[in-house]
Motif scaffolding. Structure first.
Motif, PDB file in Angstrom:
ATOM      1  N   GLU A   1       0.676  -1.240   0.112  1.00 23.23           N
ATOM      2  CA  GLU A   1       0.144   0.267   0.061  1.00 23.23           C
ATOM      3  C   GLU A   1       0.937   1.241   0.017  1.00 23.23           C
ATOM      4  OE1 GLU A   1      -3.618   0.382  -0.100  1.00 23.23           O
ATOM      5  OE2 GLU A   1      -3.147  -1.424  -0.805  1.00 23.23           O
ATOM      6  N   ARG A   2       2.049   1.094   0.839  1.00 24.31           N
ATOM      7  CA  ARG A   2       2.939   2.481   0.771  1.00 24.31           C
ATOM      8  C   ARG A   2       3.487   2.711  -0.570  1.00 24.31           C
ATOM      9  NH1 ARG A   2       8.033   3.562   0.923  1.00 24.31           N
ATOM     10  NH2 ARG A   2       8.603   1.521   0.737  1.00 24.31           N
ATOM     11  N   ARG A   3       3.785   1.512  -1.311  1.00 17.64           N
ATOM     12  CA  ARG A   3       4.499   1.777  -2.510  1.00 17.64           C
ATOM     13  C   ARG A   3       3.436   2.226  -3.644  1.00 17.64           C
ATOM     14  NH1 ARG A   3       7.515  -3.213  -1.395  1.00 17.64           N
ATOM     15  NH2 ARG A   3       5.712  -4.295  -2.694  1.00 17.64           N
ATOM     16  N   ASN A   4       2.318   1.631  -3.101  1.00 24.63           N
ATOM     17  CA  ASN A   4       1.127   2.064  -4.461  1.00 24.63           C
ATOM     18  C   ASN A   4       0.734   3.697  -4.218  1.00 24.63           C
ATOM     19  OD1 ASN A   4       1.011  -0.336  -5.471  1.00 24.63           O
ATOM     20  ND2 ASN A   4      -0.676  -1.313  -4.342  1.00 24.63           N
ATOM     21  N   SER A   5       0.735   4.185  -2.832  1.00 30.66           N
ATOM     22  CA  SER A   5       0.284   5.337  -2.603  1.00 30.66           C
ATOM     23  C   SER A   5       1.431   6.333  -3.170  1.00 30.66           C
ATOM     24  CB  SER A   5       0.233   5.500  -1.140  1.00 30.66           C
ATOM     25  OG  SER A   5      -0.829   4.953  -0.816  1.00 30.66           O
ATOM     26  N   ALA A   6       3.009   5.911  -3.091  1.00 31.97           N
ATOM     27  CA  ALA A   6       3.942   6.767  -3.697  1.00 31.97           C
ATOM     28  C   ALA A   6       3.892   6.900  -5.084  1.00 31.97           C
ATOM     29  CB  ALA A   6       5.308   6.081  -3.061  1.00 31.97           C
ATOM     30  N   ALA A   7       3.560   5.574  -5.903  1.00 32.24           N
ATOM     31  CA  ALA A   7       3.298   5.724  -7.276  1.00 32.24           C
ATOM     32  C   ALA A   7       2.188   6.419  -7.601  1.00 32.24           C
ATOM     33  CB  ALA A   7       3.304   4.024  -7.793  1.00 32.24           C
ATOM     34  N   ALA A   8       1.283   6.410  -7.095  1.00 26.47           N
ATOM     35  CA  ALA A   8      -0.132   7.200  -7.336  1.00 26.47           C
ATOM     36  C   ALA A   8       0.486   8.811  -7.246  1.00 26.47           C
ATOM     37  CB  ALA A   8      -0.872   6.896  -6.584  1.00 26.47           C
ATOM     38  N   ALA A   9       1.069   9.205  -6.202  1.00 24.48           N
ATOM     39  CA  ALA A   9       1.148  10.513  -5.970  1.00 24.48           C
ATOM     40  C   ALA A   9       2.204  11.165  -6.998  1.00 24.48           C
ATOM     41  CB  ALA A   9       2.009  10.528  -4.480  1.00 24.48           C
ATOM     42  N   PHE A  10       3.229  10.065  -7.415  1.00 24.50           N
ATOM     43  CA  PHE A  10       4.119  10.632  -8.337  1.00 24.50           C
ATOM     44  C   PHE A  10       3.352  10.542  -9.752  1.00 24.50           C
ATOM     45  CE2 PHE A  10       7.041   9.353 -11.999  1.00 24.50           C
ATOM     46  CZ  PHE A  10       8.152  10.341 -11.895  1.00 24.50           C
ATOM     47  N   ALA A  11       2.527   9.774 -10.132  1.00 24.26           N
ATOM     48  CA  ALA A  11       1.818   9.864 -11.119  1.00 24.26           C
ATOM     49  C   ALA A  11       0.720  11.079 -11.475  1.00 24.26           C
ATOM     50  CB  ALA A  11       0.829   8.446 -11.679  1.00 24.26           C
ATOM     51  N   ALA A  12       0.349  11.350 -10.286  1.00 26.44           N
ATOM     52  CA  ALA A  12      -0.519  12.630 -10.372  1.00 26.44           C
ATOM     53  C   ALA A  12       0.152  13.791 -10.590  1.00 26.44           C
ATOM     54  CB  ALA A  12      -1.455  12.648  -8.828  1.00 26.44           C
ATOM     55  N   LYS A  13       1.412  13.834  -9.873  1.00 25.03           N
ATOM     56  CA  LYS A  13       2.233  15.101 -10.125  1.00 25.03           C
ATOM     57  C   LYS A  13       2.751  15.332 -11.525  1.00 25.03           C
ATOM     58  CE  LYS A  13       4.512  18.530  -8.477  1.00 25.03           C
ATOM     59  NZ  LYS A  13       4.091  19.728  -8.107  1.00 25.03           N
TER      60      LYS A  13
ATOM     61  N   GLN B   1       1.251  14.236 -14.218  1.00 25.03           N
ATOM     62  CA  GLN B   1      -0.232  14.501 -15.037  1.00 25.03           C
ATOM     63  C   GLN B   1      -0.380  16.121 -14.878  1.00 25.03           C
ATOM     64  OE1 GLN B   1      -1.423  12.777 -17.158  1.00 25.03           O
ATOM     65  NE2 GLN B   1      -3.214  14.062 -17.631  1.00 25.03           N
ATOM     66  N   GLU B   2      -0.214  16.604 -13.447  1.00 25.86           N
ATOM     67  CA  GLU B   2      -0.390  18.040 -13.299  1.00 25.86           C
ATOM     68  C   GLU B   2       0.550  18.853 -13.962  1.00 25.86           C
ATOM     69  OE1 GLU B   2      -0.559  21.083  -9.327  1.00 25.86           O
ATOM     70  OE2 GLU B   2      -0.211  18.944  -9.340  1.00 25.86           O
TER      71      GLU B   2
ATOM     72  N   GLN C   1      -1.407  23.831 -21.008  1.00 28.04           N
ATOM     73  CA  GLN C   1      -2.094  25.282 -20.804  1.00 28.04           C
ATOM     74  C   GLN C   1      -1.323  26.203 -21.490  1.00 28.04           C
ATOM     75  OE1 GLN C   1      -3.300  25.292 -16.716  1.00 28.04           O
ATOM     76  NE2 GLN C   1      -5.090  24.054 -17.204  1.00 28.04           N
ATOM     77  N   ARG C   2       0.257  26.426 -20.951  1.00 26.65           N
ATOM     78  CA  ARG C   2       1.110  27.320 -21.539  1.00 26.65           C
ATOM     79  C   ARG C   2       1.197  27.388 -23.123  1.00 26.65           C
ATOM     80  NH1 ARG C   2       4.219  25.824 -16.559  1.00 26.65           N
ATOM     81  NH2 ARG C   2       5.447  24.258 -17.892  1.00 26.65           N
ATOM     82  N   VAL C   3       1.014  26.337 -23.371  1.00 19.38           N
ATOM     83  CA  VAL C   3       1.319  26.170 -25.010  1.00 19.38           C
ATOM     84  C   VAL C   3       0.138  26.543 -25.818  1.00 19.38           C
ATOM     85  CG1 VAL C   3       1.545  24.583 -27.062  1.00 19.38           C
ATOM     86  CG2 VAL C   3       3.095  24.341 -24.820  1.00 19.38           C
ATOM     87  N   SER C   4      -1.158  26.336 -25.095  1.00 13.64           N
ATOM     88  CA  SER C   4      -2.543  26.812 -25.553  1.00 13.64           C
ATOM     89  C   SER C   4      -2.336  28.550 -25.501  1.00 13.64           C
ATOM     90  CB  SER C   4      -3.409  26.162 -24.754  1.00 13.64           C
ATOM     91  OG  SER C   4      -4.797  26.803 -25.485  1.00 13.64           O
ATOM     92  N   LEU C   5      -1.888  29.058 -24.435  1.00 13.12           N
ATOM     93  CA  LEU C   5      -2.014  30.625 -24.311  1.00 13.12           C
ATOM     94  C   LEU C   5      -1.194  31.136 -25.214  1.00 13.12           C
ATOM     95  CD1 LEU C   5      -2.089  30.694 -20.463  1.00 13.12           C
ATOM     96  CD2 LEU C   5      -3.987  31.269 -21.780  1.00 13.12           C
TER      97      LEU C   5
END
Length: 203
Positions: A111-123, A125-126, A133-137
């Motif tokens: 669970e700890r490894r999965n949470s870390a991987a999910a947090a990295f993927a979310a970062k 993606q952000e 958005q910068r390219v679109s502007l």
């Protein structure tokens, strides 16, 4: 005196029998007790009131951790891991409990490894969305259109009346459009003063 002595001997004999007798009554009570949760729940169903039934089921749940399997044996559900473990009896043995605890430690690590991987993927993606958005502007910025220099534009008087087109299609205010009207005006003036238009000389 003999009667009293006989009574005392009888009481002593009964006491000796109670002491020397095997605990058959106690063993009989345990044999009649429920063997597992299912037996305990079946006895609880016979309770007189709903409150008593609920209390007995709670006792059954506390007494027996395992649940009977249709094919034989028992299964133990660990809600901390949200999974089942096969066990031999109605409750886990010390060895079985140790295995369940080891699996729980491994579960926490996953669970700890999965949470870390999910947090990295979310970062990641952000950051990708921010780049898009910068390219679109940048693509939405309007490029200024070059305007001709004032020196190259044709001069136009600020007082010039706007030209409109007559019914015939010529623009009013131009010589070609106004000449017929001017010519008719000149002929009217000549007629007024009695002048005659010049005729060509005869040869």
């Amino acid at each position: 005196m003999g009667t009293a002595s006989g009574a005392l001997l009888s009481i002593a004999a009964i006491g000796g029998l109670l002491v020397l007798a095997p605990p058959s009554a106690h063993a009989q009570w345990w044999r009649s007790a429920p063997a597992d949760f299912e037996d305990c729940a079946a006895l609880a169903e016979k309770a007189a009131t709903r409150e008593e039934k609920t209390a007995k089921l709670s006792e059954c749940n506390a007494k027996f951790a395992g649940r009977r399997k249709p094919g034989g044996g028992y299964t133990y559900f660990d809600f901390m891991q949200n999974r089942n473990f096969d066990i031999a009896g109605p409750n886990p043995t010390p060895e079985e409990q140790k295995k369940i605890d080891e699996e729980y430690i491994a579960y926490l690590e996953r669970e700890r490894r999965n949470s870390a991987a999910a947090a990295f993927a979310a970062k990641h993606q952000e950051q990708k969305q921010q780049q898009l958005q910068r390219v679109s502007l940048k693509s939405d910025e309007k490029v200024p259109v070059p305007v001709a220099s004032p020196a190259k534009q044709p001069p136009r008087a600020a007082t010039d009346p706007p030209r409109t087109r007559s019914m015939s299609g010529c623009a009013k205010g131009t010589f070609s459009c106004d000449w017929p009207r001017i010519s008719e005006g000149i002929n009217d003036i000549k007629k007024l003063f009695g002048a005659t238009p010049n005729k060509g000389k005869k040869s």
